[in-house]
Design a protein around this motif. Structure first.
Motif, PDB file in Angstrom:
ATOM      1  N   GLU A  53      71.154 -11.261  16.331  1.00  0.00           N
ATOM      2  CA  GLU A  53      69.760 -11.074  16.695  1.00  0.00           C
ATOM      3  C   GLU A  53      69.682  -9.854  17.593  1.00  0.00           C
ATOM      4  N   ILE A  54      68.590  -9.160  17.492  1.00  0.00           N
ATOM      5  CA  ILE A  54      68.390  -8.006  18.344  1.00  0.00           C
ATOM      6  C   ILE A  54      67.037  -8.128  19.009  1.00  0.00           C
ATOM      7  N   GLU A  55      67.017  -7.843  20.282  1.00  0.00           N
ATOM      8  CA  GLU A  55      65.770  -7.906  21.018  1.00  0.00           C
ATOM      9  C   GLU A  55      64.995  -6.625  20.737  1.00  0.00           C
ATOM     10  N   THR A  56      63.791  -6.770  20.241  1.00  0.00           N
ATOM     11  CA  THR A  56      62.994  -5.597  19.921  1.00  0.00           C
ATOM     12  C   THR A  56      62.308  -5.071  21.171  1.00  0.00           C
ATOM     13  N   GLU A  57      61.893  -3.831  21.103  1.00  0.00           N
ATOM     14  CA  GLU A  57      61.164  -3.236  22.221  1.00  0.00           C
ATOM     15  C   GLU A  57      59.898  -4.038  22.510  1.00  0.00           C
ATOM     16  N   LYS A  58      59.267  -4.548  21.458  1.00  0.00           N
ATOM     17  CA  LYS A  58      58.054  -5.340  21.621  1.00  0.00           C
ATOM     18  C   LYS A  58      58.354  -6.601  22.430  1.00  0.00           C
ATOM     19  N   TYR A  62      56.896  -7.723  26.207  1.00  0.00           N
ATOM     20  CA  TYR A  62      56.151  -8.949  26.466  1.00  0.00           C
ATOM     21  C   TYR A  62      56.977 -10.002  27.199  1.00  0.00           C
ATOM     22  N   GLY A  63      58.188  -9.649  27.622  1.00  0.00           N
ATOM     23  CA  GLY A  63      58.987 -10.537  28.452  1.00  0.00           C
ATOM     24  C   GLY A  63      59.678 -11.658  27.704  1.00  0.00           C
ATOM     25  N   ARG A  64      59.793 -11.575  26.394  1.00  0.00           N
ATOM     26  CA  ARG A  64      60.511 -12.600  25.635  1.00  0.00           C
ATOM     27  C   ARG A  64      61.929 -12.123  25.416  1.00  0.00           C
ATOM     28  N   THR A  65      62.875 -13.032  25.590  1.00  0.00           N
ATOM     29  CA  THR A  65      64.270 -12.693  25.396  1.00  0.00           C
ATOM     30  C   THR A  65      64.873 -13.660  24.396  1.00  0.00           C
ATOM     31  N   VAL A  70      75.001 -10.899  19.890  1.00  0.00           N
ATOM     32  CA  VAL A  70      74.573  -9.546  19.563  1.00  0.00           C
ATOM     33  C   VAL A  70      75.835  -8.741  19.249  1.00  0.00           C
ATOM     34  N   GLN A  71      75.793  -8.016  18.132  1.00  0.00           N
ATOM     35  CA  GLN A  71      76.917  -7.166  17.761  1.00  0.00           C
ATOM     36  C   GLN A  71      76.501  -5.712  17.855  1.00  0.00           C
ATOM     37  N   THR A  72      77.362  -4.902  18.455  1.00  0.00           N
ATOM     38  CA  THR A  72      77.084  -3.476  18.576  1.00  0.00           C
ATOM     39  C   THR A  72      77.551  -2.756  17.314  1.00  0.00           C
ATOM     40  N   TRP A  77      81.179  -7.783  20.264  1.00  0.00           N
ATOM     41  CA  TRP A  77      80.196  -8.853  20.418  1.00  0.00           C
ATOM     42  C   TRP A  77      79.946  -9.179  21.879  1.00  0.00           C
ATOM     43  N   TRP A  78      78.731  -9.587  22.193  1.00  0.00           N
ATOM     44  CA  TRP A  78      78.395 -10.168  23.488  1.00  0.00           C
ATOM     45  C   TRP A  78      77.347 -11.230  23.245  1.00  0.00           C
ATOM     46  N   TYR A  79      77.156 -12.093  24.244  1.00  0.00           N
ATOM     47  CA  TYR A  79      76.217 -13.202  24.097  1.00  0.00           C
ATOM     48  C   TYR A  79      75.097 -13.021  25.108  1.00  0.00           C
ATOM     49  N   GLN A  80      73.868 -13.065  24.640  1.00  0.00           N
ATOM     50  CA  GLN A  80      72.719 -12.887  25.532  1.00  0.00           C
ATOM     51  C   GLN A  80      72.162 -14.239  25.945  1.00  0.00           C
ATOM     52  N   ASP A  81      72.089 -14.454  27.261  1.00  0.00           N
ATOM     53  CA  ASP A  81      71.519 -15.680  27.816  1.00  0.00           C
ATOM     54  C   ASP A  81      70.001 -15.619  27.813  1.00  0.00           C
ATOM     55  N   SER A  82      69.366 -16.751  28.095  1.00  0.00           N
ATOM     56  CA  SER A  82      67.898 -16.813  28.084  1.00  0.00           C
ATOM     57  C   SER A  82      67.268 -15.931  29.155  1.00  0.00           C
TER      58      SER A  82
END
Length: 144
Positions: A53-58, A62-65, A70-72, A77-82
């Motif tokens: 999954e990739i966090e979009t600029e949008k 809007y503060g949603r994570t 996430v793979q570069t 790999w790294w894991y994104q927390d809430s």
């Protein structure tokens, strides 16, 4: 009179050009950029059992994570927390499997020594909990 008609015609053309540019910009934002972002992350995660999954600029705006793997582009790999952060220099149990992350938050693989104990992390990053065999000899590794 002709001058006035020419001015009105020029104004109409300029307005149409402005509308066309605005529409083109919206198409780029809505279609081209998300497709490009999807191509950047690739689908390698599916082969490792991870949902990329990739966090979009949008979403950032809007503060949603998104939470998840996430793979570069270089395959790490790294894991994104809430909260938008990532685990660093620590173990993390994710979907029932243990993973270890370095000081920058990258998921590690292979042999890792943590608190004087050696652990083997599979190519998928998950900690191996069953013994490994080398030259017919059983090697105990880590803890469950």
């Amino acid at each position: 009179m002709q001058e006035e008609l020419r001015m009105q015609s020029t104004n109409i053309i300029e307005k149409r050009i402005s509308v066309a540019v605005a529409i083109l910009f919206m198409v780029l934002l809505c279609i081209v950029l998300p497709v490009h972002a999807e191509k950047e992350t690739g689908t390698a995660g599916a082969s490792l059992g991870k949902d990329t999954e990739i966090e979009t600029e949008k979403e950032k705006a809007y503060g949603r994570t998104r939470v998840g793997w996430v793979q570069t582009a270089d395959g790490r790999w790294w894991y994104q927390d809430s909260d938008g952060g990532r685990p660093k220099t620590s173990w993390r149990q994710i979907d029932g499997k243990w993973y270890y992350f370095d000081a920058q938050g990258w998921m590690l693989t292979g042999w890792v020594k943590v608190s004087n104990i050696w652990y083997y992390l599979e190519p998928t990053g998950e900690m191996r909990t069953s013994p490994l065999y080398h030259n017919g000899r059983k090697k105990l590794i880590g803890r469950q």
